[in-house]
Design a protein around this motif. Structure first.
Motif, short mmCIF file in Angstrom:
data_model
loop_
_atom_site.label_atom_id
_atom_site.label_comp_id
_atom_site.label_asym_id
_atom_site.label_seq_id
_atom_site.Cartn_x
_atom_site.Cartn_y
_atom_site.Cartn_z
N THR A 195 0.81 -1.21 0.00
CA THR A 195 0.00 0.00 0.00
C THR A 195 0.85 1.27 0.00
O THR A 195 0.58 2.21 -0.77
CB THR A 195 -0.92 0.01 1.25
OG1 THR A 195 -1.85 -1.08 1.13
CG2 THR A 195 -1.67 1.31 1.38
N ALA A 196 1.84 1.31 0.86
CA ALA A 196 2.64 2.54 0.99
C ALA A 196 3.37 2.84 -0.32
O ALA A 196 3.38 3.99 -0.79
CB ALA A 196 3.63 2.41 2.15
N GLN A 197 3.95 1.79 -0.92
CA GLN A 197 4.66 2.01 -2.19
C GLN A 197 3.70 2.43 -3.30
O GLN A 197 4.03 3.28 -4.14
CB GLN A 197 5.34 0.71 -2.64
CG GLN A 197 6.52 0.33 -1.80
CD GLN A 197 6.82 -1.14 -1.97
OE1 GLN A 197 6.18 -1.98 -1.32
NE2 GLN A 197 7.75 -1.46 -2.85
N LEU B 193 0.83 4.09 -3.07
CA LEU B 193 0.39 5.47 -2.92
C LEU B 193 1.53 6.45 -3.24
O LEU B 193 1.32 7.46 -3.91
CB LEU B 193 -0.15 5.71 -1.50
CG LEU B 193 -1.38 4.88 -1.13
CD1 LEU B 193 -1.80 5.16 0.31
CD2 LEU B 193 -2.55 5.16 -2.07
N SER B 194 2.74 6.13 -2.76
CA SER B 194 3.88 7.01 -3.04
C SER B 194 4.18 7.05 -4.53
O SER B 194 4.44 8.13 -5.10
CB SER B 194 5.13 6.51 -2.32
OG SER B 194 4.97 6.60 -0.93
N SER C 271 1.61 9.15 -6.38
CA SER C 271 1.82 10.58 -6.12
C SER C 271 3.00 11.12 -6.91
O SER C 271 2.94 12.22 -7.46
CB SER C 271 2.06 10.84 -4.63
OG SER C 271 0.90 10.56 -3.88
N GLN C 272 4.08 10.33 -6.96
CA GLN C 272 5.27 10.77 -7.70
C GLN C 272 4.98 10.95 -9.19
O GLN C 272 5.59 11.78 -9.85
CB GLN C 272 6.41 9.77 -7.51
CG GLN C 272 7.12 9.95 -6.16
CD GLN C 272 7.90 8.72 -5.75
OE1 GLN C 272 8.28 7.90 -6.59
NE2 GLN C 272 8.14 8.58 -4.46
N GLU D 171 -2.83 11.69 -8.08
CA GLU D 171 -3.09 11.88 -6.66
C GLU D 171 -4.16 10.91 -6.17
O GLU D 171 -5.28 10.91 -6.68
CB GLU D 171 -3.55 13.33 -6.44
CG GLU D 171 -3.60 13.74 -4.99
CD GLU D 171 -2.25 13.66 -4.30
OE1 GLU D 171 -1.22 13.99 -4.93
OE2 GLU D 171 -2.23 13.24 -3.12
N PRO D 172 -3.81 10.07 -5.17
CA PRO D 172 -4.83 9.15 -4.64
C PRO D 172 -6.04 9.91 -4.09
O PRO D 172 -5.88 10.86 -3.31
CB PRO D 172 -4.09 8.41 -3.52
CG PRO D 172 -2.64 8.48 -3.93
CD PRO D 172 -2.50 9.85 -4.56
N ILE E 167 -9.73 5.22 -1.70
CA ILE E 167 -9.04 3.99 -1.30
C ILE E 167 -10.07 3.05 -0.70
O ILE E 167 -10.98 3.49 0.02
CB ILE E 167 -7.97 4.29 -0.22
CG1 ILE E 167 -6.81 5.11 -0.79
CG2 ILE E 167 -7.44 3.00 0.41
CD1 ILE E 167 -5.79 5.53 0.26
N PRO F 65 -4.17 17.16 -3.31
CA PRO F 65 -4.14 16.06 -2.34
C PRO F 65 -5.45 15.98 -1.54
O PRO F 65 -6.16 16.97 -1.39
CB PRO F 65 -2.97 16.44 -1.41
CG PRO F 65 -2.14 17.39 -2.20
CD PRO F 65 -3.11 18.16 -3.07
N GLY F 66 -5.72 14.81 -1.00
CA GLY F 66 -6.92 14.61 -0.20
C GLY F 66 -7.62 13.35 -0.67
O GLY F 66 -8.05 13.28 -1.82
N VAL F 67 -7.74 12.37 0.21
CA VAL F 67 -8.25 11.06 -0.20
C VAL F 67 -9.39 10.64 0.72
O VAL F 67 -9.42 11.00 1.89
CB VAL F 67 -7.09 10.02 -0.16
CG1 VAL F 67 -6.58 9.81 1.24
CG2 VAL F 67 -7.48 8.70 -0.79
#
Lengths: 253, 253
Positions: free
Chosen positions: A180-182, A184-185, A188-189, A193-194, A197, A221-223
């Motif tokens: 999950t962390a990878q 989302l990152s 974003s990169q 923009e997520p 979820i 941003p803002g999910v």
């Protein structure tokens, strides 16, 4: 009644998608679709008339389900492996969807150059789950390419999606929850923009097994973290939400 | 019985933490702790003998709860606002915990220079939730500094945590769920790898309101998304898990 056996090759079988009379050709030795494809198609929420790209379509399952669920304009489905493209094209033809779905045998890293930059409303992907340095694998096998990051990394998928999408276009992905962390990152990169979820748990009280993410190109941003999706209830029966998705069918794997 | 009124100032009140006979001094006009602090303290899972830092401690609630829940060695609690430090110090003294908790009036960006680089096992933070350009705010108010990124950004919190932590040390944070993607990306960029996530929902069927994240300094990627935490059941009553946390107390806000 049409004799569907003309579409299949040795080792393959035809499965019923329990929706809009769709059938899909699968080969249990290479790749069968799973619950992740079904969840992604439902999560994607394509709008009428949208132009959709499916990156790494495999045997075409997500493309077929999207056509069954939503009145989209067209689905361009990209797959690097010839054997899977062949199987997907026969499934599309068998379902009479050749005017709706085009299968492209293509490295997804060159998808935008071939299909057009900034032209899609929605890009879907069920990317390979495993980093290529994990687990035993035979790099020549169809299954290894589909499950491991051999032909493409997560970053390749995000970059390709960003190129294909219009501004404000959406990417919808299903991925292993432990990454999950990878995910989302990486999105974003790529300036995806997520925005939505959903965590998928096999049943209440267990860790998530999958994550569904919708990201919007160049959004602020803002999910929203939607309610969890449970595949089964505590008693082991399919949850009401999954029953609804499958309409009492036999897709659950 | 000790007359606790000697500890409080005009406008303040003493609330019972319903745990280990702890009391906390609060001022409803500046800042009262909420469920987020309670959830963070429980989520943190400090181990016996660990050295803990609480970044942005406010009135000291997380530091007090951590001491009540776990046999830690010491909690160094950092807070930039003098008024809150004063209140937190009086709460610590009132509970006889001055040998366990030290309140430092300090900008968290210089916390590592003052408290030591690479010296902590666990850093906790309940950072300001709102970007400083959102909402009406009075930058001189205690509440605005606590809730908005005026004195520090999320990135400042992550950087400070990474400096304070030993290698393999853990950072545990609670944050608004709608900033999940930023939180995970910011932690990863600071080389704090998210390893455990929990989404907090007010009740089943609703979007998450908070997210709890544990990240480990210099760890390999890979995260466990734990089962969702529901504050209340569908019928509006406190969930069994929250009942357990509060032990029938009155902390729920």
């Amino acid at each position: 009644m049409l004799d569907e056996s003309v579409y299949i090759k040795p080792g393959e079988r035809i499965d019923d998608l329990q929706r809009a009379s769709l059938r899909i050709i699968q080969n249990p030795k290479t790749l069968c679709f799973g619950v992740d494809a079904v969840l992604l198609a439902h999560f994607a929420r394509a709008k009428p008339g949208e132009c959709v790209c499916d990156l790494g379509t495999g045997n075409g399952i997500v493309a077929l389900l999207v056509c069954a669920l939503y009145p989209v304009r067209h689905v361009h489905a990209v797959e690097i492996q010839a054997q899977l493209c062949d199987m997907a094209r026969r499934s599309v033809a068998m379902n009479g969807l050749s005017s709706k779905i085009t299968i492209h045998q293509l490295d997804l890293r060159s998808a935008a150059d071939r299909l057009g930059h900034g032209t899609f409303d929605l890009v879907l992907s069920n990317p390979p789950y495993l980093p290529k340095d994990t687990g035993l694998l035979n790099p020549s096998s169809t299954l290894a390419v589909s499950r491991h990051e051999i032909s493409c990394s997560l970053s390749d998928v995000a970059t390709a999606s960003a190129k294909l999408l219009k501004n404000r276009g959406r990417a919808a992905l299903v991925y292993r929850a432990d990454r999950t962390a990878q995910l989302l990152s990486t999105l974003s990169q790529a300036r995806l923009e997520p925005k939505r979820i959903r965590c998928v748990h096999s049943k209440p009280g267990t860790d998530a097994c999958l994550i569904l993410v919708e990201a919007v190109k160049l959004a602020r941003p803002g999910v929203v973290v939607r309610p969890p999706l449970f595949l089964r209830d505590s008693d082991g029966k399919a949850s009401a939400e999954m029953e609804q998705l499958y309409k009492g069918g036999t897709l659950l794997v």
